[in-house]
Design a protein around this motif. Structure first.
Motif, PDB file in Angstrom:
ATOM      1  N   GLN A 136      50.177  40.215  48.910  1.00  0.00           N
ATOM      2  CA  GLN A 136      49.151  39.276  48.469  1.00  0.00           C
ATOM      3  C   GLN A 136      48.270  39.808  47.349  1.00  0.00           C
ATOM      4  OE1 GLN A 136      47.279  38.542  52.382  1.00  0.00           O
ATOM      5  NE2 GLN A 136      47.973  36.422  52.197  1.00  0.00           N
ATOM      6  N   HIS A 137      48.232  41.122  47.148  1.00  0.00           N
ATOM      7  CA  HIS A 137      47.282  41.690  46.215  1.00  0.00           C
ATOM      8  C   HIS A 137      47.937  42.706  45.283  1.00  0.00           C
ATOM      9  CE1 HIS A 137      44.635  40.294  49.550  1.00  0.00           C
ATOM     10  NE2 HIS A 137      43.863  39.939  48.534  1.00  0.00           N
ATOM     11  N   GLY A 149      42.640  49.685  44.586  1.00  0.00           N
ATOM     12  CA  GLY A 149      42.834  48.298  44.972  1.00  0.00           C
ATOM     13  C   GLY A 149      42.393  48.089  46.416  1.00  0.00           C
ATOM     14  N   PRO A 150      42.698  46.933  46.972  1.00  0.00           N
ATOM     15  CA  PRO A 150      43.489  45.854  46.367  1.00  0.00           C
ATOM     16  C   PRO A 150      42.666  44.961  45.434  1.00  0.00           C
ATOM     17  CG  PRO A 150      42.824  45.241  48.575  1.00  0.00           C
ATOM     18  CD  PRO A 150      42.310  46.640  48.355  1.00  0.00           C
ATOM     19  N   ASP A 294      50.517  32.413  37.924  1.00  0.00           N
ATOM     20  CA  ASP A 294      51.052  32.421  39.290  1.00  0.00           C
ATOM     21  C   ASP A 294      50.941  33.804  39.907  1.00  0.00           C
ATOM     22  OD1 ASP A 294      51.705  29.731  39.234  1.00  0.00           O
ATOM     23  OD2 ASP A 294      53.709  30.090  38.425  1.00  0.00           O
ATOM     24  N   LEU A 295      51.194  34.819  39.109  1.00  0.00           N
ATOM     25  CA  LEU A 295      51.095  36.190  39.592  1.00  0.00           C
ATOM     26  C   LEU A 295      49.654  36.692  39.609  1.00  0.00           C
ATOM     27  CD1 LEU A 295      54.100  38.081  37.917  1.00  0.00           C
ATOM     28  CD2 LEU A 295      53.778  37.608  40.353  1.00  0.00           C
ATOM     29  N   GLY A 296      48.850  36.162  38.694  1.00  0.00           N
ATOM     30  CA  GLY A 296      47.487  36.679  38.553  1.00  0.00           C
ATOM     31  C   GLY A 296      47.430  37.903  37.671  1.00  0.00           C
TER      32      GLY A 296
END
Length: 327
Positions: A136-137, A149-150, A294-296
């Protein structure tokens, strides 16, 4: 809702994106491989005072950037630079005034980035080598093997050749960045105990190893203890001499400077050299910013637009805008 966003690079593009995102209430974390901010607008501290070895000045044409520069001026971060400008061709100097409004950071170009980063979380001397995504991250891996991160989103704000590696998770973005040709520039600074007997304060040069020279004391707020000059070699000369030693670069460019400046030039009391491997994009692009929403994953920089400081700022704004549209 606050969103954790990583920004790699604290040049003008990365800072521009960070400024917009933070103003909108989003949490940002910046990373930079250097010890200080500014990218090619960084200034080097030296025995001769602070020297602008990268961007010498900037202009503002886009209305939104004009407004930003006026805010910087009101805060004392920039001043207008009005040098006695010359042009040199085939060894001949000619006075060459124009109507262009030129701005410089005060008392050094890096003053802008330092002021804008105040209060922002940033890790310097941290070279990010990989950007990878879990379920998710996003996470970042640095050269020391540490993981950061995340993060829900990542903006890569580095020169295109470096960005292409960090964008590997988005092949289309990586391919676009890899297609950008960045040209190098050798820059040197020379300091003289006695001021050179010339009226020149800035000069565009043709038919020479040099393509630009500037007299540091002509810029607002600069140290005038020595008569310091910053010289930029042409991209062609820099490519041909990319691996030349700094000492040899100083010697050759000092010689070229002495030939064209039109006055006696003694041995400098101070000198240094810096090689910008990715000084400017060879051609302008009109991408604004690169994005895989979409991926960020996003990328910005002067190489996405004009190659100028203004282009870097506008590219950062575009990356932030596209990111926030997706949230």
């Amino acid at each position: 809702m606050n969103t954790s966003i990583a920004i790699i690079g604290t040049g003008i593009a990365g800072i521009s994106a960070a400024h917009s995102l933070q103003a909108a209430g989003h949490a940002v974390q910046l990373f930079d491989k250097s010890r200080g901010s500014g990218g090619r607008m960084a200034s080097k501290r030296s025995d001769a005072g602070a020297l602008d070895l990268g961007a010498q000045y900037f202009t503002a044409r886009d209305r939104s950037f004009v407004d930003v520069v006026q805010q910087w001026k009101a805060r004392g971060w920039v001043e207008r630079w009005m040098p006695k400008l010359y042009h040199a061709s085939h060894g001949q100097l000619s006075f060459s005034p124009d109507e262009q409004v030129r701005w410089v950071g005060t008392p050094r170009m890096s003053s802008i980035s330092r002021a804008m980063l105040a209060g922002m979380p940033v890790q310097f001397s941290c070279r990010i080598t990989e950007v990878f995504r879990g379920e998710q991250h996003w996470s970042l891996l640095d050269a020391e093997g540490n993981t950061h991160g995340p993060f829900s989103q990542v903006i890569v704000a580095t020169p295109a050749p470096q960005a292409s590696t960090l964008l590997a998770a988005a092949p289309k973005l990586a391919g676009a960045a890899a297609s950008v040709v960045m040209e190098p520039t050798w820059a040197i600074a020379l300091g003289f105990t006695n001021p050179l007997q010339t009226e020149v304060e800035g000069c565009f040069v043709q038919d020479s190893p040099l393509d630009w020279l500037a007299r540091n004391r002509s810029k607002p707020g600069r140290d005038t203890q020595l008569d310091t000059w910053v010289l930029h070699a042409s991209s062609q000369w820099s490519k041909q001499h990319i691996d030349l030693s700094k000492e040899a670069v100083i010697e050759q460019l000092h010689g070229a400077f002495a030939e064209l400046i039109g006055c006696a030039v003694p041995a400098p009391a101070f000198s240094l050299a810096h090689r910008w491997l990715y000084a400017r994009p060879a051609t302008a692009h009109q991408w604004g910013a690169l994005a895989d929403t979409d991926l960020g994953l996003y990328a910005c920089g002067d190489w996405c637009l004009s190659g100028r400081v203004e282009g870097a700022w506008l590219s950062g704004q575009e990356a932030a805008r596209r990111l926030m549209e997706r949230l």
